[in-house]
Motif scaffolding. Structure first.
Motif, PDB file in Angstrom:
ATOM      1  N   ILE A  63      47.341  17.063  25.447  1.00 21.63           N
ATOM      2  CA  ILE A  63      47.823  18.343  24.949  1.00 21.63           C
ATOM      3  C   ILE A  63      47.431  18.551  23.496  1.00 21.63           C
ATOM      4  CG2 ILE A  63      49.782  18.305  26.544  1.00 21.63           C
ATOM      5  CD1 ILE A  63      51.569  17.676  24.099  1.00 21.63           C
ATOM      6  N   GLY A  64      47.559  19.791  23.043  1.00 23.81           N
ATOM      7  CA  GLY A  64      47.244  20.157  21.670  1.00 23.81           C
ATOM      8  C   GLY A  64      46.960  21.643  21.619  1.00 23.81           C
ATOM      9  N   PRO A  65      47.050  22.259  20.437  1.00 25.44           N
ATOM     10  CA  PRO A  65      46.803  23.701  20.321  1.00 25.44           C
ATOM     11  C   PRO A  65      45.352  24.047  20.584  1.00 25.44           C
ATOM     12  CG  PRO A  65      47.068  22.701  18.157  1.00 25.44           C
ATOM     13  CD  PRO A  65      47.417  21.650  19.151  1.00 25.44           C
ATOM     14  N   ASN A  66      45.063  25.339  20.723  1.00 28.11           N
ATOM     15  CA  ASN A  66      43.685  25.785  20.908  1.00 28.11           C
ATOM     16  C   ASN A  66      42.818  25.281  19.764  1.00 28.11           C
ATOM     17  OD1 ASN A  66      44.189  27.204  23.281  1.00 28.11           O
ATOM     18  ND2 ASN A  66      44.747  29.074  22.210  1.00 28.11           N
ATOM     19  N   GLY A  67      41.619  24.822  20.110  1.00 25.53           N
ATOM     20  CA  GLY A  67      40.701  24.316  19.099  1.00 25.53           C
ATOM     21  C   GLY A  67      40.960  22.887  18.691  1.00 25.53           C
ATOM     22  N   MET A 113      44.403  14.807  32.539  1.00 27.77           N
ATOM     23  CA  MET A 113      44.341  16.265  32.628  1.00 27.77           C
ATOM     24  C   MET A 113      44.709  16.931  31.313  1.00 27.77           C
ATOM     25  SD  MET A 113      46.314  18.757  35.347  1.00 27.77           S
ATOM     26  CE  MET A 113      47.939  18.520  34.638  1.00 27.77           C
ATOM     27  N   VAL A 114      43.827  17.801  30.835  1.00 22.14           N
ATOM     28  CA  VAL A 114      44.149  18.657  29.691  1.00 22.14           C
ATOM     29  C   VAL A 114      44.983  19.824  30.206  1.00 22.14           C
ATOM     30  CG1 VAL A 114      43.226  20.264  27.975  1.00 22.14           C
ATOM     31  CG2 VAL A 114      42.110  18.065  28.348  1.00 22.14           C
ATOM     32  N   THR A 115      46.079  20.113  29.518  1.00 19.07           N
ATOM     33  CA  THR A 115      46.941  21.192  29.980  1.00 19.07           C
ATOM     34  C   THR A 115      47.644  21.873  28.813  1.00 19.07           C
ATOM     35  OG1 THR A 115      48.811  21.737  31.436  1.00 19.07           O
ATOM     36  CG2 THR A 115      48.914  19.626  30.301  1.00 19.07           C
ATOM     37  N   HIS A 116      48.001  23.135  29.017  1.00 19.55           N
ATOM     38  CA  HIS A 116      48.856  23.876  28.087  1.00 19.55           C
ATOM     39  C   HIS A 116      50.244  24.071  28.679  1.00 19.55           C
ATOM     40  CE1 HIS A 116      45.973  24.859  24.949  1.00 19.55           C
ATOM     41  NE2 HIS A 116      45.092  25.169  25.880  1.00 19.55           N
TER      42      HIS A 116
END
Length: 235
Positions: free
Chosen positions: A36-40, A193-196
């Motif tokens: 996880i992490g913010p956009n960019g 998995m990358v996720t928001h």
């Protein structure tokens, strides 16, 4: 359990300025890991470093050559861009997903009944069975994501790496995907998995790897509890 992939004090950038620093991540077999992490926040770059698609400037990268059985490690990867098919792409959903079975042997071999069975299983589990005869170019973005995941799964990977796989999916489809990935992990597969949608996926994951901004710029892999092999208990 065994160590499948690792980054130790890794630094990398696409220009002369590092976009990710101090990355320290261990991926063990049988884990469901959320990134996880913010956009960019260089989440996609972190995955590429883990997979060896880009080489670190500094630090050490490790990807196990074998799985727990001693066989060659199989890795399935679904990037953010892989679902951006040209609208004129001529292949049907069935043909596209089944072609993943060629990863199981020589490219020139004939497909077997078990290949068809595996293709049907994952098309059904991802809710795409009824659309199997349609052309890929006719699908929505979320549907394209699902068939790309199905194609990766029919390859029977030891480690499945997904970069924001729920893009374009509605809530029901997202929850269905998390449950499917949870089942795959229980069957012995490793999922990264990358996720928001952290709140949605939290009931299913073992660990969280967080990217956050460093004071002097760039992104680092933070929280030692999520990056050094410590498991976060889930319900």
């Amino acid at each position: 359990m065994m160590l499948l992939a690792s980054l130790q004090q890794v630094e990398f950038g696409y220009t002369d300025i590092a976009c990710i620093q101090d990355a320290q991540v261990d991926i063990e077999s049988g884990e469901f890991v959320a990134v996880i992490g913010p956009n960019g926040a260089a989440k996609s770059t972190l995955l590429k470093l883990i997979l060896g698609l880009v080489a670190p400037w500094k630090g050490h990268r490790y990807l196990s050559p074998t799985n727990e059985k001693g066989d060659k490690l199989r890795v399935g990867y679904v990037s953010q861009q892989i679902a951006a098919f040209n609208s004129g792409f001529p292949t049907s959903i069935w043909e596209f997903v089944r072609s993943g079975r060629f990863a199981q042997g020589p490219w020139l071999r004939r497909l077997r009944i078990e290949d068809d069975t595996m293709t049907e299983v994952f098309l059904r589990q991802l809710g795409m069975w009824d659309l199997r005869k349609r052309r890929i170019g006719e699908l929505s973005g979320g549907q394209k994501q699902r068939i790309c995941i199905a194609r990766a799964l029919v390859q029977e990977p030891d480690m499945l790496v997904l970069d924001e796989p729920t893009t374009g999916m509605d809530l029901a489809s997202r929850l269905g995907l998390y449950q499917l990935m949870n089942h795959q992990v229980k069957m012995g597969r490793t999922v990264v998995m990358v996720t928001h949608q952290l709140e949605e996926v939290t009931p299913y994951i073992n660990r969280i790897v967080t990217l956050e901004r460093k004071e002097e710029g760039g992104w680092k892999c933070c929280t030692t509890t999520s990056c050094n092999g410590h498991f976060v208990p889930v319900g």
